[in-house]
Design a protein around this motif. Structure first.
Motif, PDB file in Angstrom:
ATOM      1  N   GLY A  11       0.822  -1.212   0.000  1.00 17.17           N
ATOM      2  CA  GLY A  11       0.000   0.000   0.000  1.00 17.17           C
ATOM      3  C   GLY A  11       0.852   1.256   0.000  1.00 17.17           C
ATOM      4  N   ILE A  12       1.911   1.246   0.805  1.00 15.31           N
ATOM      5  CA  ILE A  12       2.805   2.415   0.846  1.00 15.31           C
ATOM      6  C   ILE A  12       3.543   2.554  -0.495  1.00 15.31           C
ATOM      7  N   GLY A  13       3.925   1.414  -1.054  1.00 10.61           N
ATOM      8  CA  GLY A  13       4.634   1.436  -2.342  1.00 10.61           C
ATOM      9  C   GLY A  13       3.789   2.050  -3.441  1.00 10.61           C
ATOM     10  N   ILE A  14       2.565   1.568  -3.590  1.00 10.52           N
ATOM     11  CA  ILE A  14       1.683   2.086  -4.649  1.00 10.52           C
ATOM     12  C   ILE A  14       1.253   3.519  -4.312  1.00 10.52           C
ATOM     13  N   GLY A  15       1.091   3.775  -2.996  1.00 17.45           N
ATOM     14  CA  GLY A  15       0.726   5.125  -2.547  1.00 17.45           C
ATOM     15  C   GLY A  15       1.823   6.135  -2.842  1.00 17.45           C
ATOM     16  N   ALA A  16       3.072   5.686  -2.780  1.00 17.68           N
ATOM     17  CA  ALA A  16       4.194   6.583  -3.067  1.00 17.68           C
ATOM     18  C   ALA A  16       4.166   7.030  -4.534  1.00 17.68           C
ATOM     19  N   VAL A  17       3.724   6.132  -5.411  1.00 13.82           N
ATOM     20  CA  VAL A  17       3.602   6.505  -6.826  1.00 13.82           C
ATOM     21  C   VAL A  17       2.529   7.582  -6.981  1.00 13.82           C
ATOM     22  N   GLN A 130      13.107 -11.203   0.877  1.00 14.91           N
ATOM     23  CA  GLN A 130      12.161 -11.723   1.870  1.00 14.91           C
ATOM     24  C   GLN A 130      12.650 -11.295   3.251  1.00 14.91           C
ATOM     25  N   LEU A 131      11.875 -10.472   3.928  1.00 18.41           N
ATOM     26  CA  LEU A 131      12.246 -10.015   5.269  1.00 18.41           C
ATOM     27  C   LEU A 131      11.232 -10.615   6.248  1.00 18.41           C
ATOM     28  N   GLY A 132      11.598 -11.725   6.830  1.00 16.77           N
ATOM     29  CA  GLY A 132      10.639 -12.426   7.692  1.00 16.77           C
ATOM     30  C   GLY A 132       9.430 -12.843   6.866  1.00 16.77           C
ATOM     31  N   PRO A 133       8.251 -12.495   7.313  1.00 19.43           N
ATOM     32  CA  PRO A 133       7.059 -12.921   6.569  1.00 19.43           C
ATOM     33  C   PRO A 133       6.716 -12.004   5.393  1.00 19.43           C
ATOM     34  N   VAL A 134       7.463 -10.904   5.263  1.00 15.80           N
ATOM     35  CA  VAL A 134       7.090  -9.900   4.263  1.00 15.80           C
ATOM     36  C   VAL A 134       8.055  -9.925   3.078  1.00 15.80           C
ATOM     37  N   TYR A 135       7.475  -9.960   1.881  1.00 16.38           N
ATOM     38  CA  TYR A 135       8.291  -9.872   0.681  1.00 16.38           C
ATOM     39  C   TYR A 135       8.383  -8.406   0.276  1.00 16.38           C
ATOM     40  N   LEU A 136       9.608  -7.906   0.170  1.00 13.36           N
ATOM     41  CA  LEU A 136       9.801  -6.505  -0.187  1.00 13.36           C
ATOM     42  C   LEU A 136      10.252  -6.416  -1.647  1.00 13.36           C
ATOM     43  N   ASP A 137       9.362  -5.982  -2.494  1.00 16.84           N
ATOM     44  CA  ASP A 137       9.675  -5.818  -3.908  1.00 16.84           C
ATOM     45  C   ASP A 137      10.717  -4.703  -4.031  1.00 16.84           C
ATOM     46  N   SER A 138      11.816  -5.005  -4.730  1.00 21.13           N
ATOM     47  CA  SER A 138      12.915  -4.029  -4.788  1.00 21.13           C
ATOM     48  C   SER A 138      12.483  -2.726  -5.458  1.00 21.13           C
ATOM     49  N   GLN A 139      11.597  -2.822  -6.427  1.00 22.50           N
ATOM     50  CA  GLN A 139      11.159  -1.605  -7.120  1.00 22.50           C
ATOM     51  C   GLN A 139      10.308  -0.728  -6.190  1.00 22.50           C
ATOM     52  N   TYR A 140       9.434  -1.380  -5.405  1.00 24.97           N
ATOM     53  CA  TYR A 140       8.627  -0.614  -4.438  1.00 24.97           C
ATOM     54  C   TYR A 140       9.535   0.018  -3.378  1.00 24.97           C
ATOM     55  N   LEU A 141      10.591  -0.718  -2.976  1.00 22.13           N
ATOM     56  CA  LEU A 141      11.535  -0.153  -2.002  1.00 22.13           C
ATOM     57  C   LEU A 141      12.173   1.112  -2.569  1.00 22.13           C
ATOM     58  N   LEU A 142      12.543   1.026  -3.849  1.00 19.57           N
ATOM     59  CA  LEU A 142      13.150   2.183  -4.511  1.00 19.57           C
ATOM     60  C   LEU A 142      12.159   3.352  -4.567  1.00 19.57           C
ATOM     61  N   ILE A 143      10.915   3.035  -4.926  1.00 18.80           N
ATOM     62  CA  ILE A 143       9.886   4.084  -5.037  1.00 18.80           C
ATOM     63  C   ILE A 143       9.703   4.780  -3.683  1.00 18.80           C
ATOM     64  N   ILE A 144       9.623   3.976  -2.624  1.00 16.43           N
ATOM     65  CA  ILE A 144       9.440   4.551  -1.285  1.00 16.43           C
ATOM     66  C   ILE A 144      10.652   5.415  -0.906  1.00 16.43           C
ATOM     67  N   GLY A 243      -1.469  10.719  -1.026  1.00 20.89           N
ATOM     68  CA  GLY A 243      -1.089   9.610  -1.897  1.00 20.89           C
ATOM     69  C   GLY A 243      -0.845   8.332  -1.112  1.00 20.89           C
ATOM     70  N   LEU A 244      -0.054   8.467  -0.038  1.00 15.33           N
ATOM     71  CA  LEU A 244       0.257   7.279   0.775  1.00 15.33           C
ATOM     72  C   LEU A 244      -1.014   6.715   1.415  1.00 15.33           C
ATOM     73  N   SER A 245      -1.886   7.612   1.926  1.00 13.57           N
ATOM     74  CA  SER A 245      -3.128   7.150   2.566  1.00 13.57           C
ATOM     75  C   SER A 245      -3.989   6.393   1.570  1.00 13.57           C
ATOM     76  N   LEU A 246      -4.083   6.963   0.374  1.00 19.89           N
ATOM     77  CA  LEU A 246      -4.937   6.338  -0.639  1.00 19.89           C
ATOM     78  C   LEU A 246      -4.429   4.931  -0.995  1.00 19.89           C
ATOM     79  N   GLY A 247      -3.113   4.817  -1.166  1.00 19.38           N
ATOM     80  CA  GLY A 247      -2.530   3.509  -1.483  1.00 19.38           C
ATOM     81  C   GLY A 247      -2.818   2.487  -0.400  1.00 19.38           C
ATOM     82  N   VAL A 248      -2.652   2.910   0.850  1.00 15.27           N
ATOM     83  CA  VAL A 248      -2.869   1.986   1.969  1.00 15.27           C
ATOM     84  C   VAL A 248      -4.358   1.646   2.109  1.00 15.27           C
ATOM     85  N   ILE A 249      -5.215   2.658   1.991  1.00 14.08           N
ATOM     86  CA  ILE A 249      -6.665   2.419   2.150  1.00 14.08           C
ATOM     87  C   ILE A 249      -7.168   1.447   1.094  1.00 14.08           C
ATOM     88  N   GLU A 250      -6.793   1.679  -0.157  1.00 12.85           N
ATOM     89  CA  GLU A 250      -7.337   0.804  -1.205  1.00 12.85           C
ATOM     90  C   GLU A 250      -6.763  -0.614  -1.100  1.00 12.85           C
TER      91      GLU A 250
END
Lengths: 290, 381
Positions: A11-17, A130-144, A243-250
């Motif tokens: 949500g934060i990744g897509i919200g950052a876009v 893979q960070l514990g149970p969460v998969y962190l997409d490298s592109q989303y990490l870059l976007i954030i 933007g971040l709120s919208l990404g997380v909410i949706e």
């Protein structure tokens, strides 16, 4: 909990876009008092420029610079061709002109490059970690990461530099700014260049995730526009938070309530804001000044 | 010379009739026109280009073989913009041309639904590729399908997954448009009949930017196989990547979009080892092989169903008009419905009274990016 963390990251990744594109909306609105409906197309054009540059054999970093320079040039052309001739008219003809420009840009890319969606590789060879149970997409990490850097840069630029203060003065009152010796047309030109580069940056960053297509800009821009209203039209921090709120909410809405109505949640929030807090989270600066 | 009242009346009559007679004579001497609504712009513009190429290749062959009713055939293409309003406008433009004798509609069911009322009003044959079973079962006698409908694809996906792959815990994923909803429903019904009702039935809206919630829902459902109906290839590409990134590696049997060229290009390795039902599979019949060769030679890319159905649609329509010996719509309709054992690129056409020409599907596998034919499953009911 694992599920929530994964959703939060995405949500934060897509919200950052959305936030990056929303930032472009806000900057132009503050400088010219009009909404630039071609902001989404800036993202699409930049992504295609990047694809063309990479296919031409340029290294990824060089292609990135070429694409952003191309966007700066587009910002100049857009200002001179779309805004400048109509600058003394009311906001309506300018808005219509930006819609026209949006259609022109989309169809120009279609005519030049064809309708085929394109694949653009990301910055990193590894798709994610893979960070514990969460998969962190490298592109989303870059976007954030880029979004955080831009927030800091914007704060420094608009609050600490003379040019930033001139841009702010222009956006707040063009006549007074002009009386103070600020070249209003130059400031507006700089705003268009910066907004085009920001929109382009969003497009290039999101292209490896969403692919490069003619429609990519309009899809993002619609959400970014909603984010701008939620954050408070005219407010830089509002655009980021919106933007971040919208990404997380949706993302959470899709996971816990309904996937098909994912877009509906974003616009439901938008409608709620328009009814109960039309000035958005951070209010509207013009209203505060008055 | 004295002008009598009779001469005057005859002159007036001749004057009124002349333009119509000239127009009629011109029409009789002109080409036979076939209209086509295709996505030249919009999200499906790439596949629309393939569709137009398929139709044109068929038309070239028809014209080389003597044309239709002894005349050269001509294709008139209108852009449907990949939208419902777009196809309604495109079809109305084509329908206004009275000399167009037959049409190619859309491969997208939702678009065929959009033009269906206008098709009934016009009363001329429209060949379609949309696979929502309802299209040929809702009282529109002018729609003729050149692809097998989703009642067959659902049954084939279910049959293959349950009987061949031995999986019973299904997640069904589908778009929420007419195509996806009908496909998802057909698959769910087929699975229920086989004693394996899905553990997850998940819809999604077209042009989604993120499928993380969907992938996590599949993961949480405990499904051991995935069946899907995707409308747009970019959605499929994003989903496929996220599915693999989030560690879901269960077998996946998808509707035809999973094996089309655009999807393979966008998703790449994320679609390796998936299965698809394909109305077009190059090695499935002699007709498919022949089309594959013609298409590769002309277009220089691998053929898929986007081009094969329009190729067949032109051939079926041309054959029907020749068989009818007339461009009268009712006669063409009767001729289409009487077509049996017609070898096409998609398979053997045996039209039923509903207007469905094909009644089975191929199963293919994505073997490291190569689409390999596995088997054909035909239904006689």
């Amino acid at each position: 909990m694992d599920l929530a963390l994964q959703l939060l990251f995405t949500g934060i990744g897509i919200g950052a876009v959305y936030a990056l594109v929303a930032l472009g909306f806000v900057l132009i609105f503050r400088a010219t008092n009009v909404v630039n409906f071609a902001q989404g197309e800036f993202s699409m054009v930049a992504a295609y420029l990047m694809v063309v540059a990479v296919e031409a054999g340029l290294p990824y970093w060089a292609a990135f610079i070429v694409a952003l320079l191309g966007m700066a040039l587009l910002g100049v052309v857009f200002n001179l061709g779309v805004y400048y001739p109509l600058r003394h008219r009311t906001y309506l003809p300018v808005i219509i002109a930006t819609i026209g420009a949006s259609i022109l840009l989309a169809n120009s890319v279609l005519a030049i490059y064809g309708p085929q969606p394109q694949v653009l590789q990301g910055w990193f060879d590894t798709p994610g970690i893979q960070l514990g149970p969460v998969y962190l997409d490298s592109q989303y990490l870059l976007i954030i990461g880029v979004t955080i850097c831009l927030v800091i840069f914007n704060f420094w630029f608009f609050e600490k530099t003379l040019l930033g203060k001139k841009l702010q003065a222009t956006s707040q009152d063009k006549e007074i700014a002009s009386l103070l010796g600020i070249s209003v047309s130059t400031m507006i030109m700089i705003t268009f260049i910066y907004s085009a580069v920001l929109g382009g940056l969003a497009g290039i960053l999101v292209a490896p995730v969403l692919f490069v297509s003619i429609q990519m800009g309009s899809t993002i821009a619609l959400k970014a526009f909603a984010a701008t209203i939620i954050g408070g039209f005219g407010d830089v921090a509002g655009a980021i938070i919106g933007g971040l709120s919208l990404g997380v909410i949706e993302t959470f809405g899709a996971a816990y309530i309904s996937v098909p109505y994912k877009d509906g949640f974003a616009f439901l929030v938008l409608v709620a804001f328009l009814i109960f807090r039309p000035q958005g989270i951070f209010g509207e600066r013009v209203a505060e000044k008055a | 010379m004295r002008l009598t009242r009779r001469d005057f009346a005859a002159g007036i009559a001749a004057g009124i009739a002349a333009p119509y007679l000239i127009k009629s004579a011109h029409a009789q001497g002109a080409t036979i026109k076939i209209g086509m609504c295709a996505p030249v712009t919009g999200p499906a513009a790439e596949s629309g280009g393939y569709a137009i190429k398929g139709a044109k290749l068929a038309l070239e062959a028809v014209n080389k073989a003597g044309g239709i009713l002894g005349k050269q055939a001509e294709l008139i293409v209108e852009d449907d913009q990949t939208t419902n309003p777009g196809i309604v406008l495109a079809f109305s433009k084509l329908a206004a041309q009275s000399d167009i004798v037959g049409f190619l509609g859309s491969i997208r069911s939702t678009q065929v639904h959009a033009i269906s009322p206008d098709v009934i009003k016009l009363g001329k044959p429209v060949m379609i590729g949309g696979t929502d079973p309802n299209l040929t079962h809702m009282g529109n006698q002018w729609l003729f399908r050149c692809r097998p409908n989703d009642s067959y694809s659902g049954r084939v996906i279910a049959e293959y997954g349950v009987s061949t792959l031995g999986k019973k815990k299904w997640a069904v994923l589908h778009s929420t448009d007419a195509f996806g909803t009908a496909g998802g429903k057909a698959l769910t019904e087929a699975l229920t009949k086989l004693g394996a009702p899905p553990v997850l039935d998940q819809g999604y809206a077209n042009q989604s930017q993120d499928f993380t919630p969907v992938v996590l829902a599949i993961k949480q459902s405990g499904a051991d196989i995935l069946g899907s109906y995707f409308t747009f290839e970019n959605d499929l590409g994003i989903f496929a990547r996220q599915l693999r990134q989030l560690g879901v590696n269960i077998p996946w049997v998808g509707s035809p979009s999973i094996v089309n060229i655009t999807a393979l290009k966008l998703a790449g390795p994320a679609l390796y080892n998936t299965y698809g039902v394909a109305d077009y599979a190059e090695d499935s019949s002699e007709g498919s092989k022949a089309f594959g060769k013609i298409y590769r030679d002309a277009v220089k890319v691998a053929p898929d169903n986007q081009s094969s159905w329009t190729f067949d649609a032109i051939n079926v329509l041309s054959a029907a008009i020749n068989k009818a010996g007339s461009t009268d719509a009712a006669k063409i309709r009767e001729a289409i419905l009487s077509i049996k054992k017609f070898a096409g690129a998609e398979g053997e056409y045996n039209f039923d009274q509903n207007g469905d020409g094909l009644h089975g599907y191929n199963i293919v596998k994505n073997d490291k990016g190569n689409i390999v034919f596995d088997k054909h499953i035909e239904f006689n009911d």
